[in-house]
Design an enzyme around this catalytic site. Structure first.
Site, PDB file in Angstrom:
ATOM      1  N   TYR A   1       3.243  18.838   4.172  1.00 59.34           N
ATOM      2  CA  TYR A   1       3.842  17.581   4.634  1.00 59.34           C
ATOM      3  C   TYR A   1       5.339  17.570   4.335  1.00 59.34           C
ATOM      4  CZ  TYR A   1       5.059  12.647   4.701  1.00 59.34           C
ATOM      5  OH  TYR A   1       5.697  11.455   4.939  1.00 59.34           O
TER       6      TYR A   1
ATOM      7  N   GLU B   1       1.607   4.248   5.404  1.00 63.19           N
ATOM      8  CA  GLU B   1       2.361   3.774   4.236  1.00 63.19           C
ATOM      9  C   GLU B   1       1.757   2.481   3.697  1.00 63.19           C
ATOM     10  OE1 GLU B   1       4.307   5.583   2.604  1.00 63.19           O
ATOM     11  OE2 GLU B   1       5.050   7.045   4.040  1.00 63.19           O
TER      12      GLU B   1
ATOM     13  N   TRP C   1      -0.162   9.243  -2.120  1.00 62.80           N
ATOM     14  CA  TRP C   1       0.103   9.721  -0.768  1.00 62.80           C
ATOM     15  C   TRP C   1      -0.838  10.875  -0.426  1.00 62.80           C
ATOM     16  CZ3 TRP C   1       1.574   7.914   3.497  1.00 62.80           C
ATOM     17  CH2 TRP C   1       1.951   8.743   4.561  1.00 62.80           C
TER      18      TRP C   1
END
Length: 194
Positions: free
Chosen positions: A24, A46, A54
Site C-alpha cells: 500500500y 478511512e 489501517w
C-alpha cells in the site's frame, strides 16, 4: 498488482512493515487520486478505520469493494435498510451499522454535490487549489494526525451532509489520496515519482 520483493530493502516510512502495508505504501499512499469512485472508496475506508488499524481495513478492502458495488456512487446511494441489515451480517467488512449507514449517506451527499454543479474531486482538491502539500518530515513523530486544513475540510464536509468525517479522518484521507504528501524525506517514495 504484484508485490516486488526486490524493493524490500528500500528506505520507507516506518509504519510500512507488513507485506500489505509495504505494498500500500509503495503503490498508493500519497499518490494523487482524482477518480470519484476511488475518492469515495478512501473516504469510506478511512471512516471505517476509526478505532481500528489501517492494516485491518486493508485486509477487508476487497470485501468493501464487493459489498459496496466497487464504490459506484449511484449504486450505493440506492442502498436501503434491507441492504444495511445484509451488510451488518457480512464479515467481509467492519460490521458497524453507523459506519455502513454513513457510507450510504456519503454516496447520497456526493450525488447532492452533483446537483450543485460540484463533484467530490473538485471539492476535496479545492482545499489545496489542486496542488498537493508536500511536507518535509524527518520522523513519523513529526507527522500530525490532523491539521488546520483537515479541520476546515471536516467542517465543510459535515455541512454538506457527510458523516464519519472528523478532522483526523480527513487528514488520513488527504494523506491517502495525495492531497498531503507525508512520506518522510528519507523515504524512497519521495525520490520516486513512479
Amino acid at each position: 498488482m504484484s508485490r516486488d520483493d526486490s524493493k524490500a530493502d528500500r528506505p520507507r516510512c516506518d509504519w510500512a512493515k507488513s507485506p500489505e502495508m509495504v505494498h500500500y505504501h509503495d503503490t498508493e499512499w500519497g499518490r494523487p487520486v482524482h477518480d470519484e469512485n476511488r475518492l469515495f472508496e478512501f473516504l469510506t475506508l478511512e471512516g471505517a478505520q476509526a478505532g481500528l488499524s489501517w492494516e485491518t481495513i486493508l485486509k477487508k478492502r476487497e470485501g468493501y469493494r464487493r459489498l459496496f458495488a466497487d464504490f459506484d456512487v449511484e449504486k450505493v446511494a440506492r442502498f436501503d435498510a434491507d441492504d444495511v441489515d445484509r451488510l451488518v451480517q457480512d464479515t467481509g467488512i467492519v460490521r458497524n451499522r453507523k459506519k455502513i449507514e454513513s457510507t450510504i449517506g456519503n454516496a447520497r451527499a456526493i450525488l447532492a454535490l452533483r446537483q450543485q454543479g460540484l463533484d467530490l474531486d473538485t471539492l476535496l482538491w479545492g482545499f489545496v487549489e489542486g496542488q498537493p502539500i508536500v511536507n518535509e518530515w524527518k520522523t513519523m513523530a513529526e507527522v500530525p494526525s490532523r491539521s488546520e486544513l483537515s479541520d476546515r475540510m471536516a467542517k465543510e464536509l459535515k455541512k454538506l451532509g457527510f458523516r464519519f468525517v472528523g478532522s483526523t479522518i480527513c487528514y488520513a484521507l488527504m494523506q491517502a489520496v495525495g492531497i498531503v504528501d507525508d512520506h518522510l524525506v528519507s523515504c524512497f517514495r519521495r525520490r520516486d515519482d513512479g
